[in-house]
Design an enzyme around this catalytic site. Sequence first.
Site, PDB file in Angstrom:
ATOM      1  N   ALA A 208      67.261 -33.138  19.718  1.00  0.00           N
ATOM      2  CA  ALA A 208      67.390 -32.428  18.442  1.00  0.00           C
ATOM      3  C   ALA A 208      66.771 -31.039  18.572  1.00  0.00           C
ATOM      4  O   ALA A 208      65.866 -30.826  19.377  1.00  0.00           O
ATOM      5  CB  ALA A 208      66.681 -33.218  17.355  1.00  0.00           C
TER       6      ALA A 208
ATOM      7  N   GLU B 213      69.525 -40.332  23.222  1.00  0.00           N
ATOM      8  CA  GLU B 213      69.993 -41.287  22.212  1.00  0.00           C
ATOM      9  C   GLU B 213      71.512 -41.183  22.019  1.00  0.00           C
ATOM     10  O   GLU B 213      72.184 -42.191  21.830  1.00  0.00           O
ATOM     11  CB  GLU B 213      69.262 -41.040  20.889  1.00  0.00           C
TER      12      GLU B 213
HETATM   13  N1  T1G Z   1      64.641 -27.663  20.315  1.00  0.00           N
HETATM   14  C1  T1G Z   1      64.576 -26.332  20.185  1.00  0.00           C
HETATM   15  N2  T1G Z   1      64.155 -25.509  21.168  1.00  0.00           N
HETATM   16  C2  T1G Z   1      63.806 -26.070  22.324  1.00  0.00           C
HETATM   17  C3  T1G Z   1      63.854 -27.468  22.539  1.00  0.00           C
HETATM   18  C4  T1G Z   1      64.306 -28.287  21.459  1.00  0.00           C
HETATM   19  N3  T1G Z   1      64.397 -29.607  21.562  1.00  0.00           N
HETATM   20  N4  T1G Z   1      63.417 -27.715  23.787  1.00  0.00           N
HETATM   21  C5  T1G Z   1      63.135 -26.525  24.339  1.00  0.00           C
HETATM   22  N5  T1G Z   1      63.359 -25.535  23.479  1.00  0.00           N
HETATM   23  C6  T1G Z   1      63.204 -24.090  23.710  1.00  0.00           C
HETATM   24  C7  T1G Z   1      61.775 -23.697  24.028  1.00  0.00           C
HETATM   25  O1  T1G Z   1      61.045 -23.481  22.839  1.00  0.00           O
HETATM   26  C8  T1G Z   1      61.970 -22.432  24.835  1.00  0.00           C
HETATM   27  O2  T1G Z   1      62.249 -21.377  23.936  1.00  0.00           O
HETATM   28  C9  T1G Z   1      63.260 -22.726  25.603  1.00  0.00           C
HETATM   29  O3  T1G Z   1      63.926 -23.775  24.888  1.00  0.00           O
HETATM   30  C10 T1G Z   1      63.032 -23.164  27.037  1.00  0.00           C
HETATM   31  O4  T1G Z   1      62.069 -24.212  27.037  1.00  0.00           O
HETATM   32  C11 T1G Z   1      66.549 -37.024  16.726  1.00  0.00           C
HETATM   33  C12 T1G Z   1      63.615 -36.440  16.804  1.00  0.00           C
HETATM   34  C13 T1G Z   1      63.469 -29.210  27.590  1.00  0.00           C
HETATM   35  C14 T1G Z   1      61.851 -29.952  29.337  1.00  0.00           C
HETATM   36  O5  T1G Z   1      60.881 -33.097  22.849  1.00  0.00           O
HETATM   37  O6  T1G Z   1      60.163 -30.703  26.770  1.00  0.00           O
HETATM   38  O7  T1G Z   1      65.364 -35.256  19.742  1.00  0.00           O
HETATM   39  O8  T1G Z   1      60.284 -19.974  24.444  1.00  0.00           O
HETATM   40  O9  T1G Z   1      60.270 -22.896  28.198  1.00  0.00           O
HETATM   41  O10 T1G Z   1      60.072 -25.518  31.101  1.00  0.00           O
HETATM   42  O11 T1G Z   1      65.210 -38.588  17.879  1.00  0.00           O
HETATM   43  O12 T1G Z   1      61.314 -27.454  26.621  1.00  0.00           O
HETATM   44  O13 T1G Z   1      62.515 -19.496  25.451  1.00  0.00           O
HETATM   45  O14 T1G Z   1      62.151 -19.151  22.994  1.00  0.00           O
HETATM   46  O15 T1G Z   1      60.027 -25.373  27.694  1.00  0.00           O
HETATM   47  O16 T1G Z   1      62.607 -25.614  31.425  1.00  0.00           O
HETATM   48  C15 T1G Z   1      63.064 -34.238  21.656  1.00  0.00           C
HETATM   49  C16 T1G Z   1      61.221 -30.661  24.192  1.00  0.00           C
HETATM   50  C17 T1G Z   1      63.295 -33.449  20.405  1.00  0.00           C
HETATM   51  C18 T1G Z   1      62.146 -31.815  24.386  1.00  0.00           C
HETATM   52  C19 T1G Z   1      62.530 -27.524  29.113  1.00  0.00           C
HETATM   53  N6  T1G Z   1      63.082 -33.325  22.778  1.00  0.00           N
HETATM   54  N7  T1G Z   1      61.415 -29.674  25.230  1.00  0.00           N
HETATM   55  O17 T1G Z   1      61.390 -27.054  29.777  1.00  0.00           O
HETATM   56  O18 T1G Z   1      61.688 -24.535  29.439  1.00  0.00           O
HETATM   57  S1  T1G Z   1      63.093 -34.449  18.981  1.00  0.00           S
HETATM   58  C20 T1G Z   1      61.978 -32.805  23.266  1.00  0.00           C
HETATM   59  C21 T1G Z   1      60.846 -29.754  26.433  1.00  0.00           C
HETATM   60  C22 T1G Z   1      64.478 -35.399  18.955  1.00  0.00           C
HETATM   61  C23 T1G Z   1      65.668 -37.284  17.908  1.00  0.00           C
HETATM   62  C24 T1G Z   1      64.561 -36.403  17.903  1.00  0.00           C
HETATM   63  C25 T1G Z   1      61.054 -28.618  27.377  1.00  0.00           C
HETATM   64  C26 T1G Z   1      62.219 -28.847  28.353  1.00  0.00           C
HETATM   65  P1  T1G Z   1      61.762 -19.885  24.222  1.00  0.00           P
HETATM   66  P2  T1G Z   1      60.878 -24.238  28.090  1.00  0.00           P
HETATM   67  P3  T1G Z   1      61.416 -25.659  30.539  1.00  0.00           P
END
Ligand code: T1G
Length: 691
Positions: A62, A104
Amino acid sequence: MTTVTQQTIDRVLVATINHAPVNALNQAARQGLKDALEAFENDRSLVALVVTGSERFFSAGADITEFTRPAQPPSIASLIETIEQCDRPVIAAISGRALGGGLELALGCHLRVGTASSRYALPESKLGLLPAVGGTQRLPRLIGPVEALKAICSGEEIPAKRALELGLIDQIAQGELIPAAVALGKSSQTVPSRANAPITLSAQEREAFDQEAARLLKRHRGQEAIDACVQAVRAAVDGPLEVGLALERELFAKLQEGAQSQAMRHVFFAERRVGKLPASTQADFEPAATVAIVGGGMMGRGIAMSLLDAGLNVTLIDVDETAAGKAVQGVAGQYQRAIDKGTLTEEEKTARMQRLTTAVDIAAVAPADVVIEAVFESMAVKKDIFQQLGRHARPGAVLASNTSTLDLNEIAAASGRPADVVGMHFFSPAHIMRLVEVIRGEKTSLSTLAQALDLTRRMKKIGVVVGVCDGFVGNRMIGKRSQQVDRLLLDGALPRPIDDALTRFGFPMGPLAVNDMAGLDVAQNVRQSRGQVFPVADAICALGRYGQKTQAGYYRYEPGSRKPVDDPEITALIEKVSEQQGVQRRELSEEEILDRTLLPVINEGFRLLEEGMACHADDIDVTLIHGYGWPRSTGGPMFYAEQMGLKTLCAKMEKLAAELGDPAFEPAHLLRALADEGLSVHALSRRDLPA
Ligand code: T1G
């Protein structure tokens, strides 16, 4: 480019998510997937639908930035419902990572095919949430509730091979991914039936599940998200899918509104905002290829490993062959332990060790792009080294000092080339701890600073830029806690209740157990050099009780054990010191212990911002969380202050200042000004870099 493109290959519709950088499922991506599902429904000549992403990301889940706005349709859940109603197979073709809602979505597909390097995780608990679109129900039905619970509560990534063993994916593509997924679609003419009933477990399996649940709840005590994850997975064991999905939705809504998840989402973005130079900064540097480290002690070795892991060449310099040899053995030993644990391969170790050389002459720094000094914390020693570095390092090389307390400007001056000098304060153990305070001296050039930040990022660490002041950001703030702890002991508290209060707040260890581990003589030396008197700590040191290494400090330790045991001798000693100081001891509540240990630390954060020693409240939050165990679920000290309300914080501090007559509780000007104006400290714009 459209967020989701559609292409037909051999009567199979392929829908590709293109939403750089991480394929987060924002509204446009969800709409694109909905359109693809409709196209698939409407065209009966198609035999299957393949959903795929980019090479690095199937999807990171998400879009977290949408969480603070009202949800816009279509939801991921509705896409999965549509998939479930399809009478022809829908296949997830996964390259790179499938995370959170991305995984998911893949779990909602009928079949999953991954590449050999694909990875899978439900990391929602790290954001104080739980997987909200069926993850807590479908994953346990696929891989069993115990493995699912572990994966969901840890949020750790599962590599492809393990995912196949667990049954999380059906296939690892042997050749190219899309042709493999298309072939799978064509050969699966019937849609596999769904397991929607409760999971049946034998008595033994149920016991294993209960045990794992109890272990996780204990380990993550106080974390609402973990409680919710356990409840939701238990629902998959106890009831049908529909009931579990409803509970999952309900738990998610509560967590999303809650303080812990808001705090953890703040930390996620703060970690990504810190350590970046403003886009307008023109910093000119060539990314380093070779780094020399002066000093092969624990710190030097840890830094060397982080650099080797990042693919750099490293020269470790120590006083003689024996010391240098010991350092190399130390590094090799750590890598061997990683091999034994299965986190490193023999080939990776060999490649890293081949990039490590040693020297005993400081002139060996000559070819290095960056030199990192990691010797004993003594101004005289460091100045001597920097004087030599000034002569031997090549022009333009960056000279970094791993000082944790000393005046960087004085060290820089000794080099004769202060523009090249920067501080890189690593935390121990340096190959594990992610925080680096990057200290900008008065004369540090922008390109020097940029090189240090780039190197930090390449080591997968988090660099926070700080100015030159006593203790920089982290030690200066946490030092305020040490002062208060001694005073609390004097006023009536004992070590255990203080440590318990702070561990219940969320620190992994209490301050007194930490002191015992670090060695009480170390802190005493620092106090003596500053002319500080801590009556209780000084009295304990006077007995030769230096902590774990003498099996006695604030606590007592059985031989070979690190477990702190309460010691009546210490109780008597503390009571005696109170009496000598003329202090009438009294009962202290847990609330008072917390206020007196946390608020002066927070106050110091405001002072650092006021003085320009830190650039932003985010930097302070990230520093304390990554360097000092401040609980992530509170968002860091400055976020915790905002959640408490700056007005409330000021009022509490003024009351304590009056009661205790201690200036540490007098609100910093910045804190008072923001409280009076009703403003947020995180909303202040990022300051210029401290100098
Ligand atoms: N949503 C929005 N922006 C995101 C994002 C996300 N899920 N993940 C990363 N970004 C942005 C981040 O802020 C950065 O932005 C850029 O992407 C690159 O990220 C319904 C409730 C994916 C492993 O928890 O762990 O799904 O700084 O610098 O080192 O059940 O980001 O460039 O402006 O970190 O290559 C679940 C969270 C969501 C994943 C990449 N997903 N992200 O790492 O690059 S909740 C997560 C990460 C959900 C459902 C629910 C890491 C990464 P900017 P980065 P990276």
